[in-house]
Design a protein around this motif. Structure first.
Motif, PDB file in Angstrom:
ATOM      1  N   THR A  23       8.769   5.934   2.571  1.00 20.42           N
ATOM      2  CA  THR A  23       7.533   5.123   3.274  1.00 20.42           C
ATOM      3  C   THR A  23       6.373   6.093   3.338  1.00 20.42           C
ATOM      4  O   THR A  23       5.333   5.736   3.136  1.00 20.42           O
ATOM      5  CB  THR A  23       8.219   4.882   4.856  1.00 20.42           C
TER       6      THR A  23
ATOM      7  N   ARG B  14       3.110   5.025   1.534  1.00 23.59           N
ATOM      8  CA  ARG B  14       1.831   5.016   2.122  1.00 23.59           C
ATOM      9  C   ARG B  14       0.648   5.668   1.327  1.00 23.59           C
ATOM     10  O   ARG B  14      -0.484   4.988   1.171  1.00 23.59           O
ATOM     11  CB  ARG B  14       1.865   4.830   3.578  1.00 23.59           C
TER      12      ARG B  14
ATOM     13  N   LYS C  43      -2.516   4.296  -1.139  1.00 19.63           N
ATOM     14  CA  LYS C  43      -3.765   4.528  -0.568  1.00 19.63           C
ATOM     15  C   LYS C  43      -4.742   5.073  -1.607  1.00 19.63           C
ATOM     16  O   LYS C  43      -5.789   4.766  -2.025  1.00 19.63           O
ATOM     17  CB  LYS C  43      -3.943   5.392   0.791  1.00 19.63           C
TER      18      LYS C  43
ATOM     19  N   PHE D 165       0.771  -1.438   0.054  1.00 21.48           N
ATOM     20  CA  PHE D 165       1.931  -0.558   0.440  1.00 21.48           C
ATOM     21  C   PHE D 165       2.911  -1.897   1.290  1.00 21.48           C
ATOM     22  O   PHE D 165       2.555  -2.429   2.192  1.00 21.48           O
ATOM     23  CB  PHE D 165       1.815   0.579   1.291  1.00 21.48           C
TER      24      PHE D 165
END
Length: 196
Positions: free
Chosen positions: A36, A40, A44, A50
């Motif tokens: 996670t 993320r 980005k 995501f």
């Protein structure tokens, strides 16, 4: 100078997304591997969405993963997980973080192999234990022998995680360093695939 470097970096990421041609990046690995957190930041950097599969499952069921396990059992959860991951993969360009057990499903592995790029975030035992101990919600920590549970999971799952397209070590290092390693590894994988 900073803007110039950022422009080069953005061009690199844009080329990578174009090369993926709509295939999602699917992160697999044990709890604590950083799926996670790294996912993320990777999304980005690549300027794509995501999605966390566990969060999507919870939203669809209107219950937490722990509640689904408690009320309906693991088989019910795994069936829902498989369906949610298939739906996410159909949505194309994105980074998907999967739950630790998702990759153990052969149908999920086949689907990802056909339609996505799988990245195993591999971490050493000590790194995993240090990370999961920081989060009290981890079911592993409820067991009287969390180290034993983690070692069993490593023994059971690492040979199957090794079937992922790419393996990147999730080190005790700055997150951006790991994200860059993932980008490097995907570029290398796509270049090798082009040669085959």
């Amino acid at each position: 100078m900073a803007d110039s470097k950022k422009g080069v970096s953005n061009a690199r990421e844009s080329r990578l997304v174009a090369a993926l041609d709509g295939r999602p990046i699917v992160l697999v690995g044990l709890m604590g591997a950083g799926k996670t957190t790294i996912g993320r930041r990777l999304a980005k950097r690549l300027a794509i969405p995501f999605r966390d599969a566990d969060h999507e499952i919870e939203a669809a069921a209107n219950m937490t993963v722990a509640e689904i396990f408690a009320q309906h059992g693991e088989a019910h959860f795994r069936d829902g997980e498989k369906r949610v991951i298939a739906r996410l993969i159909d949505e194309g360009d994105q980074v998907i973080a999967t739950g630790g057990g998702a990759w153990m499903n052969a149908e999920t592995r086949d689907l990802v192999a056909r339609s996505g790029i799988s990245i195993w975030l591999k971490a050493e035992f000590n790194v995993l234990m240090a990370r999961v101990r920081r989060r009290s919600h981890r079911p592993l920590l409820k067991d009287p022998d969390p180290e034993g549970v983690m070692r069993r999971l490593i023994d059971q799952r690492y040979p199957v995680y090794a079937e992922a397209d790419v393996t990147v070590m999730s080190l005790d290092a700055p997150h951006e360093q790991i994200v860059t390693s993932v980008i490097d590894a995907i570029e290398h994988h796509l270049a090798q695939a082009d040669k085959d």
